[in-house]
Structures are given as C-alpha cells and as structure tokens.
Design an enzyme around this catalytic site. Sequence first.
Site, PDB file in Angstrom:
ATOM      1  N   GLN A 107      64.777  64.395 -32.107  1.00  0.00           N
ATOM      2  CA  GLN A 107      63.631  63.675 -32.670  1.00  0.00           C
ATOM      3  C   GLN A 107      63.374  62.361 -31.920  1.00  0.00           C
ATOM      4  O   GLN A 107      62.334  61.738 -32.110  1.00  0.00           O
ATOM      5  CB  GLN A 107      63.857  63.383 -34.158  1.00  0.00           C
ATOM      6  CG  GLN A 107      63.767  64.633 -35.027  1.00  0.00           C
ATOM      7  CD  GLN A 107      63.905  64.355 -36.513  1.00  0.00           C
ATOM      8  OE1 GLN A 107      64.804  64.878 -37.145  1.00  0.00           O
ATOM      9  NE2 GLN A 107      63.021  63.550 -37.071  1.00  0.00           N
ATOM     10  N   ARG A 127      62.906  63.520 -44.734  1.00  0.00           N
ATOM     11  CA  ARG A 127      61.483  63.354 -44.998  1.00  0.00           C
ATOM     12  C   ARG A 127      61.195  62.070 -45.777  1.00  0.00           C
ATOM     13  O   ARG A 127      60.488  62.068 -46.793  1.00  0.00           O
ATOM     14  CB  ARG A 127      60.933  64.546 -45.749  1.00  0.00           C
ATOM     15  CG  ARG A 127      59.428  64.641 -45.509  1.00  0.00           C
ATOM     16  CD  ARG A 127      58.849  65.965 -45.796  1.00  0.00           C
ATOM     17  NE  ARG A 127      57.471  65.969 -45.403  1.00  0.00           N
ATOM     18  CZ  ARG A 127      56.800  67.025 -45.020  1.00  0.00           C
ATOM     19  NH1 ARG A 127      57.396  68.176 -44.960  1.00  0.00           N
ATOM     20  NH2 ARG A 127      55.532  66.956 -44.690  1.00  0.00           N
ATOM     21  N   CYS A 128      61.786  61.003 -45.294  1.00  0.00           N
ATOM     22  CA  CYS A 128      61.487  59.704 -45.906  1.00  0.00           C
ATOM     23  C   CYS A 128      61.844  58.632 -44.913  1.00  0.00           C
ATOM     24  O   CYS A 128      62.426  58.900 -43.881  1.00  0.00           O
ATOM     25  CB  CYS A 128      62.227  59.515 -47.219  1.00  0.00           C
ATOM     26  SG  CYS A 128      63.798  58.673 -47.129  1.00  0.00           S
ATOM     27  N   GLU A 149      55.709  61.533 -45.003  1.00  0.00           N
ATOM     28  CA  GLU A 149      56.820  61.526 -45.945  1.00  0.00           C
ATOM     29  C   GLU A 149      56.428  61.156 -47.356  1.00  0.00           C
ATOM     30  O   GLU A 149      57.190  61.385 -48.296  1.00  0.00           O
ATOM     31  CB  GLU A 149      57.881  60.584 -45.403  1.00  0.00           C
ATOM     32  CG  GLU A 149      58.433  61.218 -44.150  1.00  0.00           C
ATOM     33  CD  GLU A 149      59.155  60.274 -43.269  1.00  0.00           C
ATOM     34  OE1 GLU A 149      59.069  59.067 -43.526  1.00  0.00           O
ATOM     35  OE2 GLU A 149      59.784  60.737 -42.338  1.00  0.00           O
TER      36      GLU A 149
END
Length: 805
Positions: free
Chosen positions: A236, A383-384, A759
């Site tokens: 990522q 996802r945050c 997110e």
Amino acid sequence: MNDLTPDSKERSTNLKGLGCSRKRVEDVRFVQGKGNYVDDIKLPGMLHGDFVRSPYAHARVISINKEAALALPGVVAVLTAEDLAPLGLHWMPTLAGDKQMVLADGKVLFQGQEVAYVVANDRYIAADAVELVEVEYEELPVLTDPFEALNSDVVLREDLEGQTEGAHGPRKHHNHIFTWEQGEEEATNQVLDSAEVVVTESMYYHRTHPCPLETCGAVASMDAVTGKLTLYGTFQAPHAIRTVVSLISGIEEHNIRVISPDIGGGFGNKVGAYSGYVCSVVASIVTGKPVKWVEDRIENLMTTAFARDYWMTGKIAATKEGKITGLHCQVTADHGGFDACADPTKFPAGFMNICTGSYDIPTAYLAVDGVYTNKAPGGVSYRCSFRVTEAVYFIERMIEVLAIELDMDAAELRRINFIKKEQFPYQSALGWEYDSGDYHRAWDKAMEAVGYQGLRKEQAERVEAFKRGETRKLMGIGLTHFTEIVGAGPVKNCDILGLGMFDSCEIRIHPTGSAIARLGTISQGQGHATTFAQILASEIGLPADSITIEEGDTDTAPYGLGTYGSRSTPVAGAATAMAGRKIRAKAQMIAAYLLEVHDDDVEFDVDRFAVKGAPERFKTMKEIAFAAYNQAIPGLEPGLEAVSYYDPPNMTYPFGAYVCVMDIDVDTGVTEIRRFYALDDCGTRINPMIIEGQVHGGLTEALAVALGQEIAYDEQGNVKTGTLMDFFLPTAWEVPNYETDHTVTPSPHHPIGAKGVGESPHVGGVPCFSNAVHDAFRAFGLRHTNMPHDHWRIWRTANELGLHG
Ligand code: CDP
C-alpha cells in the site's frame, strides 16, 4: 463561433471532470480477468518460498533440523534466523519504533510465527518441505489477556528485558509498551467530580482482521549483473517499502525498484513489512533467481496485521438537560508479540484522540496503554484512519449510554451537543482543528429522510406488542453521527519512520493534448485511475479520457507515502490539483503569446484560454499543448510538465449521519436489517458513483465487524477463527439494500474542497449496526454488550434479560 459551437456547460460535460459519475476505467481489465496481481507475475527460473510456522503461541525454539527438507528433490534452501543473523536481517524494524523477528530467534511469541523459510522449485515442493523441517519447541506460559500480561511475571519480550524506556516513553512493566496521554487529566477529573450526571461504561472492541480478498505476497528478483533488485508486492506504500528495504539491506535506494501491481484490496493489511518480503529478497540474493512468496488465507488471517483489540473505559459528564461537560477515556491496547502498529510516529495509538467525536466537549482526557501479549502483531487501521473506528465506536456508544441514563432520546442528545456550524474551524479538547462541518443540517436531513419520529412510534408499539406476547421480534433504531479525520498529514506532525506524510503528482502533457500523471499513491480498488484523471480534467481542460493515471512503480512515480487512511484524495488529490494549476499557469503564458495579448488579458474557460471580453478569440488546451512543443515562447522552456509535492496544512474531517433499522428475533438472535440510510459529507464530490461504491463496501465491512467478524484466541493462544469457515466475510446474502445520501461542506484548505470518503462508511457503520442491536433491547434494560453481535451472542443477551420466558 456559431450556434453549433458547444457552450461551456457542454464542453465541461465532455471533459468528464469533477462531479461526473464517470465509469471506472480500470474495470475493463478487471471484469475480463485481465488484472495483473502479484501471483500473476511469473519470471523465468522463479523459485517459491513457504514458511515453517510455530504451532505454539509462546515457546522456546530448542533446535531446527533442516536435513530432511533439504534432501527433498527440488528444495533449494532452508533459511533460519541463524542464516539471517550474519546479515543483520533476523530482526527488522516495525513501523511503530519496535523491532520484530523475521524468523524465530530463540523463541516464538504467537501462533503462526515464521520459524524457517523454505525455497523450492515449485510451490508444492516448498509446502512438502515445510512439513519435513523438524523444530523442537519447549512450551512457555501463554498470555492472551493484556490485563493479565501487565500483572504477570512471564517476560514475553526477553530482548527488551531491563529496558524501561520504549519508542514512546517509559515502560511500566516488562510486558508494557507505552502510555500515551492526551488532554487534561486533572481538569477532566474535576468536571467528572462536580457533574450533575456521570456515566461509566467499559467496552471491548474485539480483534478482527482486514482480510483482503487477495492475500499478501511478493516476488523478489535480484539481478546479479546490474545489482538491481526488483521487488513486486502487495504494497500500500511502495516508496516507503523501498526506503525500508534499502535501510535494512544496505542496497542503495536507486538500485531497488518496488512495483505494486494490481492489488486485490488492502484495508490497512498491506501497509507494513512482513517476513515474507525480507526472506524473498534474501533468497533471491542467495540463489540468484527470482523468488515468489504468496501466503494462503489461513496465514493471512493468523499472522498478518490484525485490527482493533482495544479495551476502552469511558466516563462522560453532563448536565441533567444533557449538555456534555467532560469525557474521560482509558484504553488498554493489545498489540500482540511485537508493536507493529502502522501509525504516524507521534501517534502510538493513532488518532484515538478524535474520540470526542462530533460533539462540543469542553474538557477531555485520553490515556492509552500498549501491551504485549502472545498474539499476532499488527494494529492497523482496517478501513479507517489510524484508530478512528475505535474512537467513533467509543463515543457513539457512550452517547447512547448517557441517553439511557438521562432517559432521553439519543437523537436529541446528539443534536444538543453537536459542534455548531459557526464554531468551525473547531479546536477539540484533545488537540485537533476540525476544518469544516454542518452537523445539524446533515442530522436533520437524515432524521427527516428516515421518518425518525414515526420509527420511534412504531418501535414503542412493537415493545408493547412484545410484552403482550403478540410478537417475538424487537425493533432497533441504530443512530450514529461520526466525524472522521483523514489525510495524514501535515508533515510537521505526521511521519512514518521519519518520512513526512506528504504526497505527490507529476504530470506530462503530450504534444497532441493527452497526458500521463503519476502519483505516489496506489489504488487497491478505489478507482484512482478514474478519479484522479477527473480532478485533472477540471484543472487543465483536457478530457479525463485522454489522461492516463499511473501509480505503484517507484522507478517512475514521484515519492509518496501511499494509500491508506483515506489519504489519497486529501493529499495526493490535492497534489494533483496543484500540479494541474502549474500546467495551467504555463498554458496561460503560451495562450497569451499565441493570441498576442498580455498574460493577464486571457482567462481560463473550461478547456481553453480566451481573450477577456472577446471569447471568440481563444486557444484550446489541445492547441496550447502542441504549441508548447513547437512554438515555444522565446526565453521559455519547451514542454508542458509539472510536479507537486503536497504537504497538507491540516487533515480533512468528513462526517456523516447514519440510521439503521433492524428487526431482531429474540428466540434465535437472528438480525434483519430492514433499512440502512447513510448520509456522507466528503466535501466536494469527485465521482458520485465511486463514492457510492465506497460507501457500500465500507458499510459491508462494518456490518461484518459489528455482527460477527473476529479473530478469537483460546487460552493457549490458538487462533479459533483462522479460516473463512469461522471468520465472517459477508456475501450478497447478508448484505442489505443501502440508501445513500449526501450534503456538501467543502474543506476550506483543500485545493478543490474535497475530503476523503473511503473509510467513512466503515467508521460510521460499525457503531450504527451495534447501536441498532443495543437499541432493540433498550426498553428491557440493556446498557452495553460487546461486539460482535452474532446470533448466538444476541440470543444470550435476550436470555440474560429474561426475554425467553
Ligand atoms: O485513500 P483512498 O483512495 O483509500 O480513499 P479516498 O481518498 O477517500 O478515495 C476513495 C475513492 O473515492 C477515490 O477514487 C476518490 O477519488 C473517490 N472520492 C471522490 O470521488 N470524492 C471525494 N470527495 C473523495 C473521494
């Protein structure tokens, strides 16, 4: 110009710029099975690696016997910590300032830990050889409970024994990592002591896992002739990986090329560095051949970066009328065997200090204690944005508990505590400056859209019917108003391993008026190739369809910190707009020269520069592009290129108002989501269709976490949910219909006013689903019960409340 000449509106539509629901350009190859993922990469002579992993959660490694494995035809090498030690590669630095064993060095600290790395001619031989490596272990006492770990004589990290200072300050105990404090402790305690109402609640945000569909993997290829290492992987943050590989291997950074090809979902799981990457690189150097490592699902779930595992206790003070006056939050954070959390250096508990949420809370204090246990390391923002999910869950549960205590409607309690529109930019008690918001508008719109008063009436009638024995189903109304903090971050307070968290975009306009833009980010499904071209289309007046977006190759892309924490739009999106503006500035000079007027006498109009007051005299951006290559202005360089490295002045603060209407069968614990309404405000919307897709995906992962997904351990530290038979991954069967909505409150400091969105639905969704479950039982005395709310646990709650007769 004549009647057939397209007007500005039509020309603007043709560009497919900001606000257009442009179809995703990347999907053409994905829907045809033509994506290029790490496991699709096949290099000549490529070898395959596989790990021998520990069956124990805590054990001493007495001996490792490789002989039988090495004797298997096709096995090329078996690496252990002993082999890596002379190279100094048996341990590696983590992103959190700790270090982590690459291969077991004397002991293992979690089940599934990497003990030896087998390299063979094919994947099957490697797997067979793994079985032949004989490892003798001596079991040690296992600590899976962080509170027990803090009181235990058992020393987990013997390598740190006697070290009273860690990367984030003093260590209170040999299994303690850090204490991180924010806000005013004394002032908060005073508010709590003198408050009219105080509620205390403890909650466990269970351990879970991002579980991307594609697991982690890498292919390392060392070219012995050129001395250049090419490393393909599910990264990522490809540039950060290049720097880390250079630092730990000693290979100069220009001799390392990191490529992130297509990535099948990341959600934070692919931010950190794993043993598989290091071992593949070493194996490629040792064997002179490319080496591939791709983990399987069980390895991914058991050993790569987990999420959450926060034990949170809150105290909230308020007046009898419901005005919140203070908040106290104490967290015990289980980090597993190594502190490998992926957070900016100064934030060992991420952005947990956004836990005052959407509310104007004048006084607050937060303390987080990080603890070692015998569990897998990680602590990523699934996802945050760096623990925002935990923070929002915490405050949204505390609000519900306070509403119960005050016997108030939870929607009204939120309303009277929201930060008001005129208070922005708002300075929070725990140190953030919220950029913009209009929470009341969003909340009122949401309440109206769902017919909130009608729902409450229906719910009250249902409770009465239940009491009369006419139904066995209860109805819950889950509410959440969340504030996210995304776009890490200003370099002055956000870095990872000393690398400031800016991002970048480099644009080259070709002579015929098409372009390529390269960015420091990397899409894992978010659709960057579609949306970044849209930002540029609006900035430089060339059609999005004529702009190629390229990411993920460190040899060509400008340096950037990658994609996670919804930072792409706030940071790289801003860099894209700024680079576009540099192009436009040069284009203006060229246009003025061609039109034989002063620079100030031309103005930008969608896809052209026209003479002010004489719009029929213009040069299109396409014409200007060509001129840049053949009619250069005397004294000005030919070409049309620009680069921007963008250091955002602040983060962006998207927000949203969510409502979940749920029916619960008291006798089976089965939940049925009747309605889910999600209003998101992410400032300027680049691509409404992609935003909707992001919201659907984020809500589905929220549903998973709230209603069943967890990484559970038994007392011996065995992972009980290491396969998709036990780890809940929702399918279309479980997913309800989502209604999406929006308001638009632009960010005042972002060049196009955009905030992140990827997110938000996860951050807001988890408490919303959870609050719906709680709300269904509110009339029967439930205050709090821990997630995940699977059918069995809901049944048990109903049973404990005496609802089974
Ligand atoms: O960093 P990441 O790409 O995961 O998250 P993001 O910046 O929130 O962007 C997710 C996707 O939504 C990208 O394709 C963005 O361009 C798009 N988006 C949008 O269309 N409008 C916004 N205001 C924010 C994001």
